[in-house]
Design a protein around this motif. Structure first.
Motif, PDB file in Angstrom:
ATOM      1  N   ALA A  57      40.169  32.709  17.748  1.00  0.00           N
ATOM      2  CA  ALA A  57      39.665  34.077  17.604  1.00  0.00           C
ATOM      3  C   ALA A  57      39.298  34.389  16.152  1.00  0.00           C
ATOM      4  CB  ALA A  57      40.705  35.074  18.108  1.00  0.00           C
ATOM      5  N   GLN A  58      40.146  33.998  15.213  1.00  0.00           N
ATOM      6  CA  GLN A  58      39.876  34.273  13.806  1.00  0.00           C
ATOM      7  C   GLN A  58      38.694  33.466  13.286  1.00  0.00           C
ATOM      8  OE1 GLN A  58      41.093  36.419  11.421  1.00  0.00           O
ATOM      9  NE2 GLN A  58      42.030  37.432  13.162  1.00  0.00           N
ATOM     10  N   PHE A  59      38.552  32.234  13.775  1.00  0.00           N
ATOM     11  CA  PHE A  59      37.420  31.418  13.336  1.00  0.00           C
ATOM     12  C   PHE A  59      36.099  32.074  13.734  1.00  0.00           C
ATOM     13  CE2 PHE A  59      34.261  28.087  14.152  1.00  0.00           C
ATOM     14  CZ  PHE A  59      34.134  27.591  12.862  1.00  0.00           C
ATOM     15  N   LEU A  60      36.020  32.512  14.977  1.00  0.00           N
ATOM     16  CA  LEU A  60      34.794  33.163  15.428  1.00  0.00           C
ATOM     17  C   LEU A  60      34.544  34.453  14.650  1.00  0.00           C
ATOM     18  CD1 LEU A  60      35.115  32.601  19.259  1.00  0.00           C
ATOM     19  CD2 LEU A  60      33.611  31.411  17.650  1.00  0.00           C
ATOM     20  N   ARG A  61      35.591  35.220  14.404  1.00  0.00           N
ATOM     21  CA  ARG A  61      35.455  36.477  13.665  1.00  0.00           C
ATOM     22  C   ARG A  61      35.032  36.217  12.212  1.00  0.00           C
ATOM     23  NH1 ARG A  61      38.864  39.220  10.260  1.00  0.00           N
ATOM     24  NH2 ARG A  61      38.478  41.445  10.120  1.00  0.00           N
ATOM     25  N   GLN A  62      35.708  35.284  11.545  1.00  0.00           N
ATOM     26  CA  GLN A  62      35.406  34.997  10.144  1.00  0.00           C
ATOM     27  C   GLN A  62      34.013  34.386   9.986  1.00  0.00           C
ATOM     28  OE1 GLN A  62      36.965  35.845   7.452  1.00  0.00           O
ATOM     29  NE2 GLN A  62      38.784  36.661   8.444  1.00  0.00           N
ATOM     30  N   ARG A  63      33.609  33.528  10.930  1.00  0.00           N
ATOM     31  CA  ARG A  63      32.278  32.929  10.865  1.00  0.00           C
ATOM     32  C   ARG A  63      31.205  34.009  10.985  1.00  0.00           C
ATOM     33  NH1 ARG A  63      30.237  28.755  15.264  1.00  0.00           N
ATOM     34  NH2 ARG A  63      30.262  30.708  16.402  1.00  0.00           N
ATOM     35  N   HIS A  64      31.438  34.965  11.884  1.00  0.00           N
ATOM     36  CA  HIS A  64      30.497  36.078  12.027  1.00  0.00           C
ATOM     37  C   HIS A  64      30.432  36.885  10.733  1.00  0.00           C
ATOM     38  CE1 HIS A  64      28.316  39.436  13.766  1.00  0.00           C
ATOM     39  NE2 HIS A  64      29.251  40.238  13.304  1.00  0.00           N
ATOM     40  N   LEU A  65      31.584  37.181  10.136  1.00  0.00           N
ATOM     41  CA  LEU A  65      31.609  37.955   8.895  1.00  0.00           C
ATOM     42  C   LEU A  65      30.937  37.196   7.747  1.00  0.00           C
ATOM     43  CD1 LEU A  65      35.199  39.498   8.976  1.00  0.00           C
ATOM     44  CD2 LEU A  65      33.022  40.686   9.288  1.00  0.00           C
ATOM     45  N   CYS A  66      31.192  35.893   7.656  1.00  0.00           N
ATOM     46  CA  CYS A  66      30.590  35.108   6.579  1.00  0.00           C
ATOM     47  C   CYS A  66      29.068  35.032   6.724  1.00  0.00           C
ATOM     48  CB  CYS A  66      31.177  33.700   6.547  1.00  0.00           C
ATOM     49  SG  CYS A  66      32.877  33.637   5.952  1.00  0.00           S
TER      50      CYS A  66
END
Length: 84
Positions: A57-66
């Motif tokens: 979940a965090q990977f998908l969220r952080q990738r979107h933010l980056c």
């Protein structure tokens, strides 16, 4: 590639901290109930499962933010919070 690596690193740290805290809480409850610090195997598997779910979940969220940050050339919300 760079946003994926950055997102992976941030997600890894977040997931590891949450998994360690969850296992520590389970061990604390186990100690309160039984009075011994034994680490049953299901607790380890629960920690791994918690890590995997939070990491995904965090990977998908952080990738979107980056990626959003890269497109607008603005600092991400995580970097902004850390600087203030």
């Amino acid at each position: 590639m760079k946003p994926n690596l950055k997102a992976c690193g941030q997600a890894m740290v977040t997931a590891m901290v949450n998994a360690v805290l969850a296992v520590a809480l389970m061990l604390l409850v186990e100690f309160a109930i039984s009075g011994t610090f034994q680490v049953p195997e299901p607790y380890i598997w629960a920690g791994v499962l918690i890590w995997a779910v939070i990491f995904a979940a965090q990977f998908l969220r952080q990738r979107h933010l980056c990626r959003a940050c890269e497109q607008t050339d603005e600092p991400s919300s995580a970097e902004t919070v850390g600087k203030s």
